[in-house]
Write an enzyme that holds these catalytic residues in place. Structure first.
Site, PDB file in Angstrom:
ATOM      1  CE1 TYR A 174      -3.967  -2.074   0.242  1.00  0.00           C
ATOM      2  CE2 TYR A 174      -2.683  -3.319   1.835  1.00  0.00           C
ATOM      3  CZ  TYR A 174      -3.774  -3.207   1.005  1.00  0.00           C
ATOM      4  OH  TYR A 174      -4.676  -4.231   0.923  1.00  0.00           O
ATOM      5  CG  HIS A 178     -13.709  -8.678  -1.518  1.00  0.00           C
ATOM      6  ND1 HIS A 178     -13.412  -8.492  -2.851  1.00  0.00           N
ATOM      7  CD2 HIS A 178     -12.751  -8.021  -0.816  1.00  0.00           C
ATOM      8  CE1 HIS A 178     -12.293  -7.772  -2.944  1.00  0.00           C
ATOM      9  NE2 HIS A 178     -11.888  -7.470  -1.729  1.00  0.00           N
ATOM     10  CG  ASP A 227     -28.614  -3.613  -2.781  1.00  0.00           C
ATOM     11  OD1 ASP A 227     -28.308  -4.068  -3.906  1.00  0.00           O
ATOM     12  OD2 ASP A 227     -29.178  -4.291  -1.894  1.00  0.00           O
ATOM     13  CG  HIS A 230     -10.113  -2.092  -5.072  1.00  0.00           C
ATOM     14  ND1 HIS A 230     -10.561  -2.251  -3.788  1.00  0.00           N
ATOM     15  CD2 HIS A 230     -11.176  -2.245  -5.888  1.00  0.00           C
ATOM     16  CE1 HIS A 230     -11.862  -2.511  -3.817  1.00  0.00           C
ATOM     17  NE2 HIS A 230     -12.258  -2.503  -5.077  1.00  0.00           N
ATOM     18  CB  ILE A 231      -4.242   0.889  -2.944  1.00  0.00           C
ATOM     19  CG1 ILE A 231      -4.926   2.214  -2.570  1.00  0.00           C
ATOM     20  CG2 ILE A 231      -2.723   1.025  -2.929  1.00  0.00           C
ATOM     21  CD1 ILE A 231      -4.751   2.636  -1.123  1.00  0.00           C
ATOM     22  NE  ARG A 270      -7.481  -9.561  -0.253  1.00  0.00           N
ATOM     23  CZ  ARG A 270      -7.897  -8.904   0.830  1.00  0.00           C
ATOM     24  NH1 ARG A 270      -8.844  -8.005   0.729  1.00  0.00           N
ATOM     25  NH2 ARG A 270      -7.356  -9.155   2.008  1.00  0.00           N
TER      26      ARG A 270
END
Length: 137
Positions: A22, A77, A84, A97-98, A108
């Site tokens: 990250y 996930h 919704d 997403h990093i 995932r």
């Protein structure tokens, strides 16, 4: 132009959490760089580890902002409710997403969010947020 950035669980640990995946920069440091580079954009930033709070924020900004950049973290996930919520609002959402979620554990690769979003950016580090912003510009 008002753009909302919403981050989900564990993203408050950016800069210290698994820096090999990250990076070592906090999200606040990165956001300050974005604000400096895109000074004409009015950013709103929200971060929560709580699913319901993320839904509330999506609904709060989802009818009045020009765009939403959303990293639902692990809720990607698991949360039908977040998917919704995205389907229920008018503002377009870019999922970010990093890490490359498709190069990680099999669970995932399942997303309850992606199909409800305008697009998904995954695996490009924090640069993904800036690329999502450029879409809205």
């Amino acid at each position: 132009m008002k753009i909302a950035i919403i981050n989900g669980p564990n993203l408050n640990l950016l800069g210290t959490r698994e820096p090999e995946v990250y990076g070592s920069k906090t999200f606040e440091e990165f956001l300050n760089e974005l604000k400096t580079k895109y000074h004409t954009v009015e950013f709103s930033y929200f971060k929560s580890n709580v699913e319901g709070e993320l839904i509330n924020e999506l609904q709060r900004v989802g009818f009045s902002y020009a765009g939403i950049i959303f990293n639902p973290g692990g809720y990607t996930h698991t949360s039908v409710a977040i998917g919704d919520a995205i389907a229920s609002i008018k503002t377009q959402v870019i999922e970010v997403h990093i890490s490359n979620v498709h190069a990680r554990e099999d669970f995932r690769k399942i997303s309850h969010v992606s199909a409800k979003c305008k697009g998904t950016i995954s695996g490009l580090g924090m640069k993904g947020y800036e690329l999502a912003l450029q879409y809205f510009l």
